[in-house]
Scaffold this active site. Structure first.
Site, PDB file in Angstrom:
ATOM      1  N   GLU A 195       0.680   4.119   1.299  1.00  0.00           N
ATOM      2  CA  GLU A 195       0.894   4.771   2.603  1.00  0.00           C
ATOM      3  C   GLU A 195       1.966   4.020   3.398  1.00  0.00           C
ATOM      4  O   GLU A 195       2.807   4.639   4.066  1.00  0.00           O
ATOM      5  CB  GLU A 195      -0.415   4.824   3.405  1.00  0.00           C
ATOM      6  CG  GLU A 195      -0.213   5.555   4.727  1.00  0.00           C
ATOM      7  CD  GLU A 195      -1.391   5.442   5.673  1.00  0.00           C
ATOM      8  OE1 GLU A 195      -2.541   5.393   5.208  1.00  0.00           O
ATOM      9  OE2 GLU A 195      -1.150   5.393   6.894  1.00  0.00           O
ATOM     10  N   THR A 254      -3.145   4.186   8.561  1.00  0.00           N
ATOM     11  CA  THR A 254      -4.297   4.925   9.100  1.00  0.00           C
ATOM     12  C   THR A 254      -5.649   4.313   8.755  1.00  0.00           C
ATOM     13  O   THR A 254      -6.662   4.669   9.353  1.00  0.00           O
ATOM     14  CB  THR A 254      -4.291   6.367   8.550  1.00  0.00           C
ATOM     15  OG1 THR A 254      -4.282   6.296   7.127  1.00  0.00           O
ATOM     16  CG2 THR A 254      -3.116   7.169   9.058  1.00  0.00           C
ATOM     17  N   SER A 293      -8.308   0.992   0.613  1.00  0.00           N
ATOM     18  CA  SER A 293      -8.163   0.165   1.816  1.00  0.00           C
ATOM     19  C   SER A 293      -9.367   0.318   2.745  1.00  0.00           C
ATOM     20  O   SER A 293      -9.979  -0.670   3.149  1.00  0.00           O
ATOM     21  CB  SER A 293      -6.877   0.555   2.550  1.00  0.00           C
ATOM     22  OG  SER A 293      -6.780  -0.103   3.778  1.00  0.00           O
ATOM     23  N   HIS A 308       0.867  -1.188   0.000  1.00  0.00           N
ATOM     24  CA  HIS A 308       0.000   0.000   0.000  1.00  0.00           C
ATOM     25  C   HIS A 308       0.906   1.240   0.000  1.00  0.00           C
ATOM     26  O   HIS A 308       1.899   1.281   0.737  1.00  0.00           O
ATOM     27  CB  HIS A 308      -0.916  -0.009   1.227  1.00  0.00           C
ATOM     28  CG  HIS A 308      -1.983   1.051   1.153  1.00  0.00           C
ATOM     29  ND1 HIS A 308      -1.714   2.364   1.464  1.00  0.00           N
ATOM     30  CD2 HIS A 308      -3.275   1.010   0.761  1.00  0.00           C
ATOM     31  CE1 HIS A 308      -2.831   3.072   1.282  1.00  0.00           C
ATOM     32  NE2 HIS A 308      -3.785   2.270   0.855  1.00  0.00           N
TER      33      HIS A 308
HETATM   34  S1  SF4 Z   1      -8.790   8.194   5.490  1.00  0.00           S
HETATM   35 FE1  SF4 Z   1      -7.887   9.216   7.281  1.00  0.00          FE
HETATM   36  S2  SF4 Z   1      -5.685   9.263   6.902  1.00  0.00           S
HETATM   37 FE2  SF4 Z   1      -6.694   8.797   4.929  1.00  0.00          FE
HETATM   38  S3  SF4 Z   1      -6.957  10.806   3.967  1.00  0.00           S
HETATM   39 FE3  SF4 Z   1      -8.819  10.407   5.141  1.00  0.00          FE
HETATM   40  S4  SF4 Z   1      -8.482  11.401   7.154  1.00  0.00           S
HETATM   41 FE4  SF4 Z   1      -6.494  11.188   6.134  1.00  0.00          FE
END
Ligand code: SF4
Length: 321
Positions: free
Chosen positions: A129, A167, A226, A127
């Protein structure tokens, strides 16, 4: 029996990080003109990417695809230090659309690494991130995807060990993996506040509330998203059949056979316009009522980076929503 009611999860759809990332691309196009290069899909949603392409965004994976002097936007998922350096060395004008909640994790990793910490990162291999967060360091950060990985991981030392997470994970899975990390490394340092973001948490909580009240759950989201995948899995774990669709065109009438109440939600990267189209398609199957579930009202908004101010309000481009 036919569908007679749609329950809408609350909150659903766009989070503050996605909204900001899209606005950065829209404003960059309005201010500097097309093309604007974007490293990776700005957010994992087909409709958003195609709409921005039509406005003049060019999505690339490698910085070697970007011509000299171009304007480049980093996606909401964040980038590694190596990508940041390469963009700087190639002289691009960069706007960073990394979600501030991902940046917060990067800052924490850098701070603790300076203090001698090694890391266990809970996340999904490949991923973007995870690549960005792991790429904050050249070594000393180990990925675990499940409890089995926790048993296998071999940090060089265990006195200074910290855990970080992607996240957008399943809150329940991440808690189980974190418990396994704690059991194996009792001195592990955990983040003061969970790295899983408020939007992921709130959308999963909303599905937990909605799922037992419906016969079927539809999640609007792209296969690469995700947090959208986690919403579908969560509904199924709670015993409710669930499907994820990228658009209304993917709905299949046989899913609705014998279902009277349908729950509908959307991942954090899926715009409301797609939810509205799905509602119309389900209404065509007989649903007469649409009811929004009670839920948390999200008011978080992240500021835009400097340099994207437009000359007047009228120049502000129409925003995908
Ligand atoms: S899902 Fe959470 S970490 Fe991802 S962009 Fe949105 S607020 Fe930011």
């Amino acid at each position: 029996m036919a569908v007679n009611e749609i329950l809408l999860a609350e909150p659903r759809g766009f989070c503050a990080g996605v909204d900001r990332a899209i606005e950065i691309v829209e404003r960059a196009i309005a201010k500097f003109g097309a093309p604007i290069y974007v490293r990776h899909e700005i957010v994992h949603n087909t409709y958003v990417v195609e709409t921005l392409k039509a406005k003049g965004a060019v999505f690339i994976e490698e910085l070697s695809e970007v011509p000299p002097g171009a304007t480049l936007v980093f996606s909401a998922h964040g980038v590694s230090k190596a990508v940041e350096k390469e963009a700087h060395d190639r002289g691009f004008s960069v706007f960073d659309a990394t979600c501030p909640l991902v940046t917060k994790v990067h800052v924490e990793v850098a701070k603790l690494a300076k203090a001698g910490y090694e890391f266990i990162m809970i996340g999904h291999k490949g991923h973007p991130e995870v690549e960005g967060t792991m790429g904050q360091l050249s070594s000393g950060i180990h990925l675990v995807e499940d409890v089995e990985d926790v048993h296998r991981v071999q940090p060089a030392q265990t006195e200074k060990l910290a855990v970080v997470t992607q996240t957008t994970l399943s809150v329940d899975d991440a808690a189980e993996i974190a418990a396994a990390v704690r059991a194996r490394f009792p001195a592990v340092r955990e983040p003061k506040q969970q790295d899983i973001c408020y939007a992921t948490q709130n959308r999963q909580d909303a599905v937990k509330l909605m799922s037992p009240q419906v016969d079927l759950v539809i999640v609007v989201g792209s296969p690469t998203s995700s947090n959208s995948n986690r919403l579908r899995e969560l509904a199924e774990r709670l015993g409710t059949p669930a499907y994820m669709v990228d658009s209304a065109a993917e709905l299949r009438s046989e899913w609705f056979t014998g279902k009277t109440r349908v729950g509908l939600t959307a991942g954090a990267s899926a715009p409301e316009v797609l939810v509205r189209e799905v509602i119309e398609r389900i209404k065509a199957l007989g649903a007469v009522a649409v009811r929004t579930m009670p839920g948390i009202e999200e008011t978080i908004k992240f500021p835009l980076p400097k340099g994207l101010k437009l000359p007047d309000a009228a120049a502000t481009p129409p925003h995908i929503s």
